[in-house]
Write an enzyme that holds these catalytic residues in place. Structure first.
Site, short mmCIF file in Angstrom:
data_model
loop_
_atom_site.label_atom_id
_atom_site.label_comp_id
_atom_site.label_asym_id
_atom_site.label_seq_id
_atom_site.Cartn_x
_atom_site.Cartn_y
_atom_site.Cartn_z
N ASP A 78 48.87 61.87 42.97
CA ASP A 78 47.89 62.75 42.33
C ASP A 78 48.56 63.80 41.46
O ASP A 78 49.17 64.74 41.97
CB ASP A 78 47.04 63.41 43.42
CG ASP A 78 45.99 64.35 42.87
OD1 ASP A 78 45.65 64.23 41.68
OD2 ASP A 78 45.52 65.22 43.64
N ASP A 112 44.78 63.83 35.06
CA ASP A 112 44.72 63.85 36.51
C ASP A 112 44.53 62.46 37.09
O ASP A 112 43.44 61.91 37.05
CB ASP A 112 43.57 64.77 36.94
CG ASP A 112 43.49 64.94 38.44
OD1 ASP A 112 44.37 64.40 39.14
OD2 ASP A 112 42.56 65.60 38.91
#
Length: 502
Positions: free
Chosen positions: A95, A282
């Site tokens: 992430d 992201d």
């Protein structure tokens, strides 16, 4: 039951084949699996976003390390790591929107999610070092809490020594129950690390495990492909992209944030980002998130059906002409809604309604929204839309009719918007301007399909996100974007690179 054993045998065979392949080229590749797509799972897997503070040529295979990623529903990409000595295996989301590593703890007794995933057992590791500091992380899709520990961490062929991570003892969300991943490995900057823990990527660099301070993502959006994607540490794989990368500088260390230019629906500018917009890349967010007023316009252009629209239409009916007259008279857009009594502060200070969940603000502020909040939110949206139409010299009747149609496409609180799967050929491209170059997404690329045959459902890849100034407005370019454009995270030069995925 026989099918289960056959599948297990097949997976072992595939895994063995990939190990043989890895030994021949120096890169680690792990066999990948696919899952059947369904709408409920997309809702649960839509985002793994943390709330928080807000190619290099000439690299040989020995200088880089590759982690293969599993593509789950085009909504979660995860890979395997090991923690401890001997290594205890976990699957994690890599992430770029958070900076901590966490896995379930053997001391997690009262969360269902922990019982459905492997748990880290510190007593079985010879390299474990106790820490014990209590920490928690609030995500847009739920929260986790636990305590810090320290141990060795394997990522691909790399062995990170003395990595501080979180052993979670509470995972308070359905998302983590149904998730196919066990934990999250953050690849953001230390500035947003909970507990100011040194992120795994920093330790890779500091311990000399990578030659170049670069990692890159290739996400495979082909639902029928065996590979889900690859994350390469220490450089890029030229097989993963076409042409050259367009690089833009990082503007705020924390998230991988940069300045984005104009935003177009079809070939028409929305005018929203004329003065520039902030955006972050992201890998932990499944879809594309943007300001509600623009996402609503996108949904209108592609024929998506929103859910929360009654209040919006009511404000158009009761206040539309008044808003028009006030704007025409020269009253500033930031004070119109307070002037007519729908907001108690000006537009610059008024936060958007809390029914529209953001991925950056804390989620523990409560979920109830009063009718006054909805009215204020609707008013601010109408002011924004009408102001844009005034610049295009539309008539009052045509503009009010247009914004009333936009109300019908207002995104639902959960973000999902359904469209007619037969209308993809009529939908416009959606284009982002980055580094003075355009990056377009076709309908086939920004629409997610679930189910098969007559049960097929198509969902918009855009969800509403409202981040107030000074951090916002903010776009989040998640997996929908990264699946189309290979992304380079250049930590050494503090820049991002984008090129068409191969």
């Amino acid at each position: 039951m026989g099918h289960k054993y056959l599948w297990t045998a097949f997976c072992l065979w595939a895994f063995t084949c990939t190990l043989l392949q890895a030994s021949s080229d120096g890169l680690l590749r792990v066999g990948l699996k696919k899952r059947q797509l369904d709408r409920d799972s997309i809702k649960a897997a839509r985002s793994s976003k943390v709330d928080g503070k807000y190619v290099k040529a000439g690299l040989g295979d020995s200088d880089i390390d590759t982690v293969s990623l599993t593509n789950y529903l085009d909504a979660q990409y995860y890979g395997e790591i090991g923690v401890g000595s001997p290594s205890q295996k976990f699957t994690v989301i890599f992430d770029t929107g958070s900076s901590n590593l966490w896995v379930p703890s053997s001391k997690c007794y009262f969360s269902i999610a922990c019982w459905l995933h492997p748990k880290y057992k510190s007593k079985k590791s010879s390299t474990y070092i106790a820490n014990g500091k209590r920490v928690s992380i609030n995500y847009g899709s739920g929260s986790v809490s636990g305590f810090l520990s320290q141990d060795s961490v394997e990522v691909g062929d790399l062995l990170i020594k003395d990595q501080v991570f979180i052993e979670t003892t509470k995972e308070g969300s359905l998302t983590f129950v149904v998730a196919k991943f066990d934990g999250i490995l953050g690849l953001g900057f230390q500035e947003i690390s909970v507990g100011n823990v040194v992120p795994p990527w920093y330790n890779m660099v500091d311990q000399g495990l990578v030659k170049e301070k670069v990692f890159s993502f290739w996400l495979n959006r082909d639902a029928d492909a065996e590979e889900g994607g690859e994350l390469v540490f220490g450089g890029v794989d030229p097989k993963h992209f076409k042409g050259k990368h367009t690089y833009v500088p990082i503007t705020d260390k924390g998230y991988w944030q940069f300045d984005m230019g104009d935003f177009l629906i079809g070939n028409k500018s929305t005018g929203y980002c004329d003065g520039g917009c902030s955006a972050i890349v992201d890998s932990g967010t499944s879809l594309l998130a943007g300001p509600t007023n623009i996402v609503t316009q996108i949904n209108h252009a592609i024929g998506a059906e929103g859910i929360v629209s009654m209040e919006c239409k009511q404000v158009v009916s009761e206040y539309g002409e008044m808003i028009w007259d006030l704007l025409v008279s020269g009253l500033g857009p930031d004070v119109v809604c307070s002037q007519i009594g729908l907001c108690f502060s000006n537009g610059k200070d008024q936060h958007m309604s809390s029914i529209i969940k953001t991925v950056v603000e804390k989620t523990d502020q409560g979920e109830a929204s009063s009718k006054d909040d909805l009215g204020c939110t609707a008013c601010e949206l109408l002011v924004s839309w009408i102001s844009t139409q005034l610049k295009q010299e539309g008539t009052k009747d045509s503009v009010l009719n247009y914004v009333n149609q936009l109300c019908e496409n207002f995104p639902s609180p959960m973000g999902e918007s359904v469209i007619d799967c037969n209308s993809l050929s009529k939908m416009p491209n959606i284009t982002f301007t980055i580094g003075k170059k355009t990056f377009s997404l076709s309908p086939e690329q920004y629409i997610l399909k679930t189910g098969e045959g007559v049960a097929t459902v198509c969902l918009s890849g855009f969800i509403a996100l409202d981040v107030p100034p000074p951090k916002g407005p903010l776009w989040i370019l998640g997996d929908v974007f990264m699946g189309v454009y290979h992304t380079v995270f250049d930590y050494g030069n503090l820049q991002l690179g984008f090129a068409e995925s191969a």
